[in-house]
Write an enzyme that holds these catalytic residues in place. Structure first.
Site, short mmCIF file in Angstrom:
data_model
loop_
_atom_site.label_atom_id
_atom_site.label_comp_id
_atom_site.label_asym_id
_atom_site.label_seq_id
_atom_site.Cartn_x
_atom_site.Cartn_y
_atom_site.Cartn_z
N HIS A 40 50.47 30.05 54.36
CA HIS A 40 50.36 30.65 53.04
C HIS A 40 49.91 32.11 53.17
O HIS A 40 49.47 32.55 54.25
CB HIS A 40 49.37 29.88 52.16
CG HIS A 40 48.05 29.53 52.82
ND1 HIS A 40 47.17 30.47 53.29
CD2 HIS A 40 47.48 28.32 53.07
CE1 HIS A 40 46.11 29.87 53.79
NE2 HIS A 40 46.28 28.55 53.69
P1 TYD Z 1 44.70 24.26 52.63
O1 TYD Z 1 44.64 25.60 51.96
O2 TYD Z 1 46.04 23.59 52.66
O3 TYD Z 1 44.12 24.35 54.10
P2 TYD Z 1 44.70 25.24 55.33
O4 TYD Z 1 44.72 26.65 54.86
O5 TYD Z 1 43.74 25.01 56.42
O6 TYD Z 1 46.00 24.73 55.73
O7 TYD Z 1 43.64 23.31 51.91
C1 TYD Z 1 43.64 21.91 52.05
C2 TYD Z 1 43.10 21.28 50.77
O8 TYD Z 1 41.75 21.68 50.53
C3 TYD Z 1 43.89 21.68 49.54
O9 TYD Z 1 44.02 20.53 48.72
C4 TYD Z 1 43.04 22.68 48.83
C5 TYD Z 1 41.63 22.30 49.25
N1 TYD Z 1 40.74 23.46 49.38
C6 TYD Z 1 39.71 23.65 48.47
O10 TYD Z 1 39.53 22.87 47.51
N2 TYD Z 1 38.87 24.74 48.64
C7 TYD Z 1 39.02 25.60 49.65
O11 TYD Z 1 38.23 26.58 49.78
C8 TYD Z 1 40.10 25.41 50.59
C9 TYD Z 1 40.32 26.36 51.73
C10 TYD Z 1 40.91 24.32 50.42
#
Ligand code: TYD
Length: 161
Positions: free
Chosen positions: A53
């Protein structure tokens, strides 16, 4: 200057003594923003790719406080760079509007992420095409100032034992 040129490895000072190591990361001092949020990622297998992302508003610093991982950064214009996170006293600074993948996690990897904002899912761009469109929509100034070198690939990975 495209934001990808602002990506940089950071080295934090180690305040170790015979009791062990201590690394301090203070917002606006050791990293370029106030820390609003911290989270950490562990237990990701080698084949897993996380991230995938870009963020419109959030800047990050990623530190592998244990183990190793890699971060691939893309600018949406064909340039990409790979950085190795493999020492607890180094991190990578990621500005807004760069695409990032975290991968190649070692079994013992604990990836600490410091963020400049509270969580807001709406500032995440999770579709690469959308990211490219927003970068292109950045207008002529961004285009003229960008390091225009399609398909450029750089690796800043240095394996350490
Ligand atoms: P995600 O952004 O997909 O993690 P990464 O960047 O490591 O791949 O986040 C995974 C899940 O956690 C998603 O459902 C959103 C949630 N999340 C939060 O609620 N707060 C946060 O600060 C983060 C980073 C993720």
């Amino acid at each position: 200057m495209h934001n990808m040129n602002r990506v940089q490895m950071l080295e934090f000072s180690q305040r170790g003594d015979d009791r062990g190591h201590l690394v301090i990361v203070e917002g606006k001092q050791d990293i370029p923003f106030e820390i609003k949020r911290a989270f950490y990622i562990y237990g990701s297998d080698e084949g897993v790719i996380r991230g995938q992302h870009a963020n419109r508003k959030t800047e990050f610093v990623l530190i592998n406080v244990a183990g190793k991982s890699k971060v691939k950064v893309k600018d949406g214009e064909g340039n990409e760079a790979i950085y190795c996170l493999n020492r607890p006293h180094t991190g990578i600074y990621l500005p807004t509007m760069v695409w990032k993948d975290m991968y190649d996690f070692s079994k013992d990897s604990v990836l600490l992420v410091l963020a400049s904002t509270h969580y807001d899912p709406d500032e995440y761009i999770r579709n690469y095409e959308e990211f490219v469109n927003e970068i292109e929509g950045g207008g002529v100034i961004l285009y003229l100032n960008s390091r225009k070198c399609p398909l450029m690939y750089e690796s800043f990975c240095q394996e350490v034992s």
